[in-house]
Write a protein that holds these residues in place. Structure first.
Motif, short mmCIF file in Angstrom:
data_model
loop_
_atom_site.label_atom_id
_atom_site.label_comp_id
_atom_site.label_asym_id
_atom_site.label_seq_id
_atom_site.Cartn_x
_atom_site.Cartn_y
_atom_site.Cartn_z
N PHE A 33 0.84 -1.20 0.00
CA PHE A 33 0.00 0.00 0.00
C PHE A 33 0.87 1.25 0.00
O PHE A 33 0.61 2.19 -0.77
CB PHE A 33 -0.92 0.01 1.21
CG PHE A 33 -1.94 1.11 1.18
CD1 PHE A 33 -3.20 0.89 0.64
CD2 PHE A 33 -1.66 2.37 1.68
CE1 PHE A 33 -4.15 1.92 0.59
CE2 PHE A 33 -2.58 3.39 1.64
CZ PHE A 33 -3.83 3.17 1.09
N ALA A 34 1.88 1.29 0.84
CA ALA A 34 2.74 2.48 0.94
C ALA A 34 3.45 2.77 -0.37
O ALA A 34 3.51 3.93 -0.82
CB ALA A 34 3.76 2.29 2.06
N VAL A 35 3.97 1.74 -1.00
CA VAL A 35 4.69 1.93 -2.27
C VAL A 35 3.75 2.48 -3.33
O VAL A 35 4.08 3.45 -4.04
CB VAL A 35 5.33 0.61 -2.74
CG1 VAL A 35 5.86 0.74 -4.17
CG2 VAL A 35 6.46 0.20 -1.80
N PHE A 36 2.55 1.91 -3.45
CA PHE A 36 1.58 2.42 -4.42
C PHE A 36 1.19 3.86 -4.11
O PHE A 36 1.11 4.70 -5.01
CB PHE A 36 0.32 1.54 -4.41
CG PHE A 36 0.33 0.44 -5.43
CD1 PHE A 36 0.57 0.69 -6.77
CD2 PHE A 36 0.08 -0.87 -5.04
CE1 PHE A 36 0.56 -0.33 -7.72
CE2 PHE A 36 0.08 -1.90 -5.97
CZ PHE A 36 0.32 -1.63 -7.31
N ASP A 37 0.90 4.16 -2.84
CA ASP A 37 0.42 5.49 -2.49
C ASP A 37 1.50 6.55 -2.66
O ASP A 37 1.20 7.74 -2.79
CB ASP A 37 -0.13 5.51 -1.06
CG ASP A 37 -1.20 6.58 -0.86
OD1 ASP A 37 -1.58 7.24 -1.85
OD2 ASP A 37 -1.66 6.78 0.28
N CYS A 38 2.75 6.13 -2.66
CA CYS A 38 3.85 7.07 -2.92
C CYS A 38 4.08 7.27 -4.41
O CYS A 38 4.92 8.07 -4.81
CB CYS A 38 5.13 6.56 -2.28
SG CYS A 38 5.17 6.70 -0.47
N GLY A 39 3.33 6.54 -5.24
CA GLY A 39 3.45 6.71 -6.69
C GLY A 39 4.40 5.76 -7.36
O GLY A 39 4.85 6.01 -8.49
#
Length: 206
Positions: free
Chosen positions: A28-34
């Motif tokens: 989730f964090a990697v995706f939300d950081c773009g």
């Protein structure tokens, strides 16, 4: 699978049920950081040797998140798990001995306790090991801050914002799984990644 090297993040961590919450938080964090999370579980090819699959994914990723927290012994006879330190070694070796973009690799090393590695993997002394205490929300903030420092991008939301969205997403995940006729506790990596990516796009359509 064609990917953007500069936007790909290799996730090196355990995949057992006990670690699942931390894996979900990382994705989730990697995706939300773009960025695009990658890991060895994204491809199931019985004809490809596992080490070749891992090597190919590492080659395609500028960034790597390596969690070496699972070093406790288990089984009969009791032995530690060496896969995570081994894959960390491959990633660091690619940066040291590779050419071109491989030399631009950047990694984040995580452990449950900040100084425990000194007794089990002392060769990485001098690296900035980040402690997560087995807390998914701390993992999210560590990954966000690391990517921000590594890239200086102005579009990465603050850690507290990503955590808030993660909490909302996890609250909605059971219903999403029901709609898709899936079980949350048996989601494959690609299934979870697609659900996260789709959910975030609906929240931020632009």
């Amino acid at each position: 699978m064609k990917t953007d090297y500069a936007a790909s993040v290799f996730i090196n961590c355990p995949f057992d049920a006990e670690y699942r919450a931390l894996l979900f938080a990382k994705v989730f964090a990697v995706f939300d950081c773009g960025y695009l999370p990658r890991c060895s579980q994204e491809i199931e090819d019985g004809g490809e040797v596992r080490i070749e699959k891992i090597r190919n994914i590492i080659r395609e990723c500028k960034f790597g998140v390596h969690d070496i927290s699972r070093i406790q012994v288990n089984g009969d006879p009791p032995l530690p798990r060496f896969n995570m330190p081994f894959e960390l070694g491959l990633f660091v070796g690619a940066r040291i001995y590779g050419g071109g973009d491989q030399k631009k690799k950047v990694c984040l090393i995580l452990d449950a306790d900040k100084y425990r590695y000194q007794r089990s993997l002392s060769d990485i002394a001098g690296h900035d090991i980040q402690e997560h205490g087995n807390d998914p929300e701390i993992v999210i903030k560590k990954i966000r801050n690391w990517l921000q420092n590594a890239t200086q991008r102005k579009t990465i939301p603050g850690g507290h914002i990503i955590v808030q969205r993660y909490r909302q997403f996890m609250a909605e995940l059971p219903g999403i799984c029901d709609t898709l006729n899936l079980q949350q506790d048996t989601l494959l990596f690609n299934e979870f990644a697609l659900i996260v990516e789709t959910w975030l796009k609906k929240k931020d359509p632009d």
